[in-house]
Design an enzyme around this catalytic site. Sequence first.
Site, PDB file in Angstrom:
ATOM      1  N   GLY A  65     -21.222  -3.069   9.514  1.00 32.56           N
ATOM      2  CA  GLY A  65     -20.143  -3.558   8.675  1.00 32.56           C
ATOM      3  C   GLY A  65     -19.410  -4.737   9.267  1.00 32.56           C
ATOM      4  O   GLY A  65     -18.757  -5.492   8.558  1.00 32.56           O
ATOM      5  N   GLY A  70       4.573  16.634  24.424  1.00 38.41           N
ATOM      6  CA  GLY A  70       3.783  17.668  25.065  1.00 38.41           C
ATOM      7  C   GLY A  70       2.967  18.456  24.049  1.00 38.41           C
ATOM      8  O   GLY A  70       2.378  17.891  23.128  1.00 38.41           O
ATOM      9  N   THR A 125     -13.864   3.676   1.033  1.00 37.23           N
ATOM     10  CA  THR A 125     -12.612   4.374   0.744  1.00 37.23           C
ATOM     11  C   THR A 125     -12.253   4.260  -0.730  1.00 37.23           C
ATOM     12  O   THR A 125     -12.725   3.374  -1.439  1.00 37.23           O
ATOM     13  CB  THR A 125     -11.459   3.799   1.582  1.00 37.23           C
ATOM     14  OG1 THR A 125     -11.321   2.401   1.278  1.00 37.23           O
ATOM     15  CG2 THR A 125     -11.738   3.955   3.065  1.00 37.23           C
ATOM     16  N   GLU A 170     -12.594  -5.714  18.723  1.00 40.75           N
ATOM     17  CA  GLU A 170     -13.427  -6.611  19.514  1.00 40.75           C
ATOM     18  C   GLU A 170     -13.994  -7.758  18.673  1.00 40.75           C
ATOM     19  O   GLU A 170     -14.139  -8.875  19.156  1.00 40.75           O
ATOM     20  CB  GLU A 170     -14.561  -5.825  20.170  1.00 40.75           C
ATOM     21  CG  GLU A 170     -14.109  -4.841  21.242  1.00 40.75           C
ATOM     22  CD  GLU A 170     -13.408  -3.612  20.667  1.00 40.75           C
ATOM     23  OE1 GLU A 170     -12.617  -2.990  21.387  1.00 40.75           O
ATOM     24  OE2 GLU A 170     -13.644  -3.283  19.479  1.00 40.75           O
ATOM     25  N   THR A 193     -19.538  -2.273   3.540  1.00 42.90           N
ATOM     26  CA  THR A 193     -20.175  -1.706   4.725  1.00 42.90           C
ATOM     27  C   THR A 193     -21.433  -0.920   4.373  1.00 42.90           C
ATOM     28  O   THR A 193     -21.465  -0.176   3.396  1.00 42.90           O
ATOM     29  CB  THR A 193     -19.187  -0.788   5.461  1.00 42.90           C
ATOM     30  OG1 THR A 193     -18.035  -1.552   5.838  1.00 42.90           O
ATOM     31  CG2 THR A 193     -19.817  -0.189   6.710  1.00 42.90           C
ATOM     32  N   ARG A 249      -6.142  -7.227   6.167  1.00 39.93           N
ATOM     33  CA  ARG A 249      -5.898  -7.146   7.608  1.00 39.93           C
ATOM     34  C   ARG A 249      -4.427  -7.319   7.937  1.00 39.93           C
ATOM     35  O   ARG A 249      -3.901  -6.670   8.836  1.00 39.93           O
ATOM     36  CB  ARG A 249      -6.751  -8.186   8.324  1.00 39.93           C
ATOM     37  CG  ARG A 249      -8.210  -7.807   8.366  1.00 39.93           C
ATOM     38  CD  ARG A 249      -9.135  -8.959   8.606  1.00 39.93           C
ATOM     39  NE  ARG A 249     -10.534  -8.524   8.551  1.00 39.93           N
ATOM     40  CZ  ARG A 249     -11.566  -9.307   8.345  1.00 39.93           C
ATOM     41  NH1 ARG A 249     -11.377 -10.619   8.190  1.00 39.93           N
ATOM     42  NH2 ARG A 249     -12.794  -8.824   8.298  1.00 39.93           N
ATOM     43  N   GLU A 260     -11.712  -2.657   8.520  1.00 37.38           N
ATOM     44  CA  GLU A 260     -11.255  -4.030   8.272  1.00 37.38           C
ATOM     45  C   GLU A 260     -11.533  -4.947   9.468  1.00 37.38           C
ATOM     46  O   GLU A 260     -10.825  -5.916   9.715  1.00 37.38           O
ATOM     47  CB  GLU A 260      -9.753  -4.078   7.930  1.00 37.38           C
ATOM     48  CG  GLU A 260      -9.304  -3.135   6.832  1.00 37.38           C
ATOM     49  CD  GLU A 260      -9.930  -3.444   5.488  1.00 37.38           C
ATOM     50  OE1 GLU A 260     -10.731  -4.374   5.391  1.00 37.38           O
ATOM     51  OE2 GLU A 260      -9.622  -2.734   4.529  1.00 37.38           O
TER      52      GLU A 260
END
Length: 381
Positions: free
Chosen positions: A131, A339, A159, A367, A126, A243, A363
Site C-alpha cells: 500500500g 500503571g 476502512t 518511514e 491498498t 494525512r 495513510e
Amino acid sequence: MYDPIEFPEETRDIRDLTTKICEKYQMPLEERILAGEKLTHTDFEPGIRAAREAGLWGLSLPEELGGANLSCYNLVAVQEAASKPLAPLRFWGELPPFLWNASGKQKELYADPVLSGEKAFCFAQTEPSGGSDPAGSIRTRAVRDGAEWVITGNKVFITAVDFADFVFVVAVTGTDQRQQGGISMFVVDIDNPGLKITREIDVLGGTRVHELFFDNCRVPAHALLGAEGGGFGQAQQMLSAARMTVGAAALGIAWRALEMMTGYAKQREAFGSRLADKQAVQGFIVDSWIEIHQARLAMYHAAQRTDEGHDTRVEAGMVKVLGTETAGRVLDRAIQVYGGAGVSFDNPLAHWYGLQRLARIYEGPTEVHKYQVIARKLLNS
C-alpha cells in the site's frame, strides 16, 4: 491544561462548538465503549445530526455545495477537538474534489446523495501486494469492454466498508505508464454482483477493516471518475488531505491523554507522596507537553500555508508523522503513570494505544513519509 497557542476568534468559536457537541453526544458513547459495548454507525447518528445542525457538514466543501467551507486551519482545529472522546465526533457530507463539478449520472448517483447525507463511500487503494507504493504495487486492473469497464483484482485493509454505499477504486488501465497516466479511479456500487466483501479483519484499536475482491466486476462508462489515467493524482489528492486530519486527530488524543495523566498524577499517591511530586512523572508530563506543543505549532503553520495557496503535500506528511509519533509516545508515558489501571480496557488509554499504533501505518507509514517524501524534497531542492 495550559495552551499557549492564541487562536483567532473564529477558530476558538468553532473549537468550542465542536467540544460542546462532543461533551453532549460523544462522551456518553465513550462510557458505553468502556463498559464493553460495541457501537454501530447508528450510535453515532445523533452526534452527526447535531454537527450538521451546527453547520459542521461537508467541512471542506464550498458553500455553494452546502459545505462549511472551512479553511484548512479551522479544519484541523475541529478535527483535533472532535478526536478527544474515545468515540470521536464524525462529520459527513464530504465529497472528494474530483466530484465537486460532477454532472450527469455521477452527480445524480454519487455526488448528490453524499452531499445530502443519504449515502456514504469508502476508498480502496491498498492491496495484498502493498500500500505504501501505490504506483508500483497496484495489481487491480480495469479493461474497457464496449460501453463498460471490467475490474479484476483484490483490495485489503479497507476502512468504512460496513456503512459505505459505494467504493472509489484505484485500478491500472495502462501498465506501462503507471503514475504517468496508467492509473484510473472508478466508482463501484457496494452491491455490484462482481464485488465480493470476502473478509472482515479486526485490527488494533478495535477497528474493523475489510478485504474486497473484484471478480470481472462490470461497471458502466460513467463509473470512470475524471479522465482515464488521472487516478493517481486523484488518489494523492484525497490522501494528502487525510494525512493532515490524521495528524490533527492524533494530537487531539495526545492532548486528552496528557490531561488524564496530569489529573491522575495529582490525586494518586505512592510511597507517601503524590505521583505529581515524583521527578520521573514530572518529566513525563513536561516532555509530553513540549512534544505536543511543537507538533501543534507545526500543524497549524502547515495549515496556514495551505490556506495561503502553497503546495503543502510534504508538510501534510510531516503533520501526519509528528502527530502520530507524538501521540504514541504520550500514550506510552500516560499508561506508565497509570500503571495497571492504564492497560485495562475500561480506560481510554488502552484503546488509544492500539489505535495510534495503527495510525503510524495507514495513510502512509512514518518511514515512507520521512525517507520517500520529505527526504526526497529536501535533497532535491
